[in-house]
Design a protein around this motif. Structure first.
Motif: not given
Ligand SMILES: Nc1ncnc2c1ncn2[C@@H]1O[C@H](COP(=O)(O)OP(=O)(O)OP(=O)(O)O)[C@@H](O)[C@H]1O
Ligand SMILES: [Mg+2]
Lengths: 308, 365
Positions: B209-210, B212-215, B217-218, B220
Motif C-alpha cells: 500500500n505504501l 502504491n501511494s503518493r509517499s 512514489r516519492a 521510488m
C-alpha cells in the motif's frame, strides 16, 4: 504587440518607480513586452531577478556577476559556448549549487535559504541537459510525482487506504492524464519512461516539470538530439506552454533556429560572464557575440545549427 | 478472469502476491492436519514467516528506496526483546495468548520504529557505501547494548539495568526477563504459524500500500533519480527516512514473532550474519521484487535444514547455490535466454522488471 523601449519607459514612469526602473534597466535583457490582450505580460512585472550572482569551483569563477531579469510571461534564452556556465546558472537558480555570491529573487522573494525542493515549491521547475526521468516508473507515475506538492495524501492515509487516499489517487490520475493530453502523450501513460524514444523522454520531462505548477520553467537544451521536425514541434510546444500556462520560460539551447525563433530576449554567456543581452536581432548583429559564439554566420552556420 | 486481465499491472501483481501467500498457507495447513509434516519442518514454520517479513521489510529499504542497509537484524532484535518484555509483563494480567502476542508485536513495532528514527536521522545524511557501513555499525551497537541490558520484573513492575542482574534491585520473587548476554529466558512461546501468516499479510499490506501511494512514489522517485526528485519538490531526506523507519518497525514486529517461538533467545542471534542473510533473501529474490524475496526467504531457510544429512557439506552446497543464482541473475545474455524461454510459454510481453538504478553520480547537467 508593441515592445518598444518608449512604452516600457512610459509605464515605468507611470508606476512612479524611476530608480527601480533604472536598476531594472541595467539588468533587463529586453524591453518588456507590453500586450494589453494578455495583461500578465505587462511591463515591469518580473518573475526572476538575479543580482551579482556568482559561484566558484575551486579557483574557477564558473559564473561571475550574473545580472538578469525575466518578465512574468517572457520567453528568455541563455546561450553561449560549451562550458560557458549555462547549466551552472540553472543549478544555481534551483539551488543544486549554493551561490558563492549574489541574490536570486523569485517573484520578489529571496531564495537564499531555500533548498532545491523548496525552490520547486516556490515556483521554479526545470528539465535537465542529460535527461533525468524516473526510468523504472511509468509515464503517468512520472507526472504523478511531478504533482507531488499539488495533491496531498499522507503516509497513514496511503498505508491504511483512508478516504483521503482514494480522493487523491483520482485527482492524481485525472490531472496527470490532463497534462499528458496537452502534449499528446496520454496514450503512452502506461509505458515505462525509460523505454520511450528520446524525443518523447524530453517531452515527458517538460510535462513533469509543468506538473509542479511553476511560475518559471527552465529548459536545459530541450532540442538536443532532436531532428528538425521534432525541433519545430518543440518550438510550438514552448509557445503553447507560455500562452496556455501563462508562465515565464528560460531556455538554454545551441540550436540557433530555435533560440532565434521563440526567444523574446537572449543573454549570451562566455566564461561565466554575460557578454550581451538583447532581442534576437540585436544578438545576431552583436560583433562580440559573433566572435565568442556564433562565428561568422555564412561559413559556420552548420556547426552552430548542429549544436550538441 | 477477463476482469483480472484488465486490471493495471501493479494491481494484478499485488493480487498474485497475496494469493501466493494465502495458497501456500492453506496447503501447509492441509499438510499439517493430515500429519504429513515432520517435526523439524514444523519447527521451521514460524522462523520462515519471520524471515519472510524481514525480507519484505528490507526490500522496502533496499529495493524500493534503493539504500543498502546492513544492520536490519538490529531492528529485529529491538523488536524481539521488546516483545518478550511486554509479553512477560502481561503474563500475570490474565490476557489470552493471542492478545498478548498482538500487544507484544505492536509494542515491538513501535520500539523498533523509534530505534529506526534515532538511527535514521544521522544515517540519512549519508548515501551509498557510507550509509551501508554506518548501518552495519549501528546494527552491532544495538547488539552490544542488548548484550549489556538487564530487565527484571517483580510486583512493583519492570526494572532496567545496564550493568548486571544484581543491580536490578528487585523485590522478593522477582524474575529476570532479560539477562545480558544470556538473553531472554523462560519466554512464553505464544507465536504460532497462523500468527506468522497474519503478520506476513500485514507486512505485505503495509509495504504494497505504501509503494502504491503518493509517499511510495516519492520514495521510488528518490531512488531512480535523486536530483530530479528534488527538482519536482520532493524532500528527499523525509522520504528516505520514511522508508527506513517503516522498514525498521516491520522488522521489529518480525523479531517479536521470531523470539516468542523459542523458550530462550540471545542477542547474538541478531548479529551481522543475520543482517546479511536477510539481505541475501532480498538480492536473490530480485531487489524490489517482493514476491521473489518471499520465495527466496522460504527456500534459503528450508535448504540448510534439508541438507543436514550431508553434514558439513551443506554449507558448501548452500554457498554454491547462492553463487550460481547470483551468476545467472547477473548474466545478461543468460537472463535474456531464460526470458526468451519463458516467453514461449507466455503470450503477452511484460514490462521489464524494475531494477535499482541510481544515477546520482556524474555531472549535474
Ligand atoms: N560541480 C562542478 N565542479 C567543478 N566544476 C564544475 C562543476 N560544474 C560545472 N563545472 C565547470 O563549470 C564550467 C561551466 O559548466 P556548465 O556545465 O555550466 O557549462 P555549460 O555552459 O552548460 O556547457 P554545455 O553547453 O557544454 O552544456 C565548466 O568549466 C565546468 O567544468
Ligand atoms: Mg550545459
Amino acid at each position: 504587440m508593441t515592445r518598444t523601449e518608449g512604452t516600457y519607459k512610459a509605464q515605468a514612469a507611470a508606476a512612479g518607480k524611476r530608480d527601480a526602473a533604472k536598476q531594472r534597466e541595467r539588468t533587463k535583457m529586453v524591453p518588456v513586452v507590453t500586450d494589453s490582450i494578455i495583461p500578465e505580460r505587462d511591463a515591469g512585472q518580473t518573475i526572476l531577478e538575479c543580482r551579482h550572482l556568482g559561484i566558484d569551483f575551486g579557483g574557477l569563477h564558473a559564473v561571475e556577476d550574473f545580472n538578469l531579469t525575466v518578465g512574468k510571461t517572457e520567453i528568455a534564452g541563455l546561450i553561449g559556448p560549451n562550458g560557458a556556465g549555462k547549466t551552472t546558472v540553472f543549478n544555481l537558480l534551483t539551488k543544486v549549487y549554493a551561490p558563492t555570491r549574489g541574490t536570486i529573487l523569485l517573484d520578489g522573494m529571496d531564495t537564499a535559504n531555500m533548498t532545491t525542493d523548496q525552490v520547486s515549491q516556490a515556483g521554479i521547475a526545470r528539465t535537465f541537459q542529460n535527461i533525468r526521468l524516473f526510468d523504472t516508473l511509468t509515464v503517468e507515475e512520472n507526472v504523478r510525482i511531478g504533482l507531488h506538492n499539488q495533491v496531498k495524501c499522507g503516509m497513514w492515509s496511503g498505508i491504511f487506504r483512508l478516504p483521503r487516499y482514494w480522493l487523491s489517487e483520482k485527482e492524481f490520475h485525472d490531472r496527470s492524464l490532463e497534462l499528458l493530453d496537452v502534449f499528446n502523450m496520454a496514450d503512452n501513460a502506461g509505458d515505462i519512461a525509460g523505454s520511450l524514444p528520446y524525443g518523447a523522454q524530453r517531452r515527458l520531462e517538460i510535462v513533469r516539470a509543468l506538473a509542479t505548477s511553476p511560475k518559471l520553467l527552465l529548459l536545459d537544451e530541450p532540442a538536443a538530439g532532436m531532428n528538425p521536425s521534432e525541433t519545430a514541434e518543440l518550438m510550438e510546444i514552448i509557445r503553447k506552454i507560455r500562452d496556455e500556462f501563462k508562465i515565464a520560460i528560460m531556455l538554454i539551447e545551441h540550436d540557433m533556429d530555435l533560440v532565434m525563433g521563440v526567444c523574446e530576449g537572449i543573454a549570451v554567456l562566455n566564461f561565466g560572464r554575460i557578454i550581451a543581452k538583447g532581442t534576437p536581432d540585436q544578438i545576431q548583429a552583436n560583433p562580440q557575440v559573433i566572435e565568442a559564439y556564433l562565428g561568422t554566420q555564412e561559413t559556420d552556420d552548420a556547426t552552430v545549427r548542429g549544436g550538441r | 478472469m477477463e476482469k483480472f486481465k484488465s486490471l493495471p499491472a501493479a494491481t494484478r501483481s499485488t493480487i498474485i502476491t497475496y494469493a501466493m501467500v494465502v495458497i501456500a498457507f492453506l496447503i501447509m495447513q492441509g499438510l499439517l492436519s493430515v500429519g504429513a509434516v515432520s517435526n523439524s519442518t514444523q519447527g521451521l514454520l514460524v522462523p520462515i514467516c519471520a524471515y519472510i517479513c524481514m525480507a519484505i521489510s528490507l526490500n522496502l529499504v533496499v529495493g524500493i528506496s534503493g539504500e543498502l542497509s546492513l544492520g536490519h537484524a538490529g531492528f529485529m532484535s529491538v523488536g524481539a526483546f521488546t516483545g518478550v518484555v511486554v509479553s512477560t509483563a502481561l503474563a500475570g494480567s490474565g490476557t489470552s495468548g493471542p492478545v498478548r502476542l498482538l500487544v507484544a508485536i505492536f509494542a515491538a513495532g513501535v520500539s523498533a520504529a523509534i530505534a529506526g528514527l534515532l538511527i535514521g536521522i544521522p544515517v540519512m545524511r549519508l548515501r551509498g557505501d557510507y550509509l551501508a557501513i554506518v548501518t552495519l555499525a549501528f546494527g552491532e551497537i544495538i547488539k552490544n547494548l542488548l548484550n549489556n541490558l538487564y530487565v527484571g520484573l517483580d510486583v512493583r513492575g519492570l526494572h532496567f539495568s545496564m550493568s548486571d542482574a544484581a543491580s536490578l534491585g528487585m523485590a522478593e520473587g522477582g524474575k529476570v526477563v532479560i539477562n545480558g548476554p544470556q538473553g531472554a529466558v523462560g519466554i512464553d512461546m505464544i507465536s504460532s504459524f497462523t500468527a506468522g501468516f497474519l503478520l506476513i499479510l500485514f507486512t505485505l499490506f503495509v509495504v504494497l500500500n505504501l509503494v502504491n501511494s503518493r509517499s511510495g512514489r516519492a520514495i521510488m522517485a528518490v531512488r531512480d533519480n535523486r536530483i530530479a526528485a528534488e527538482s519536482v519538490g520532493i524532500n528527499t531526506t523525509k522520504y528516505r527516512l520514511m522508508a527506513f523507519v517503516v522498514s525498521a518497525a516491520l522488522a521489529g514486529m518480525a523479531g517479536a514473532l521470531y523470539a516468542m517461538n523459542y523458550s530462550a533467545i540471545v542477542p547474538k542471534k541478531f548479529d551481522f550474519n543475520t543482517s546479511i542473510l536477510v539481505l541475501v533473501f532480498v538480492v536473490l529474490g530480485g531487489m524490489g521484487n517482493i514476491r521473489g524475496g518471499i520465495i527466496s526467504a522460504t527456500l534459503l531457510t528450508v535448504l540448510p535444514e534439508k541438507l543436514r544429512f550431508i553434514g558439513d557439506f551443506r554449507m558448501l552446497i548452500y554457498a554454491i547455490v547462492l553463487i550460481a543464482v547470483m551468476l545467472v541473475s547477473n548474466n545478461r545474455a543468460l537472463m535474456e535466454r531464460l526470458h526468451g524461454l519463458a516467453g514461449r510459454f507466455r503470450k503477452k510481453g511484460r514490462a521489464p522488471s524494475p531494477a535499482v538504478a541510481s544515477k546520482d553520480g556524474g555531472d549535474l547537467s
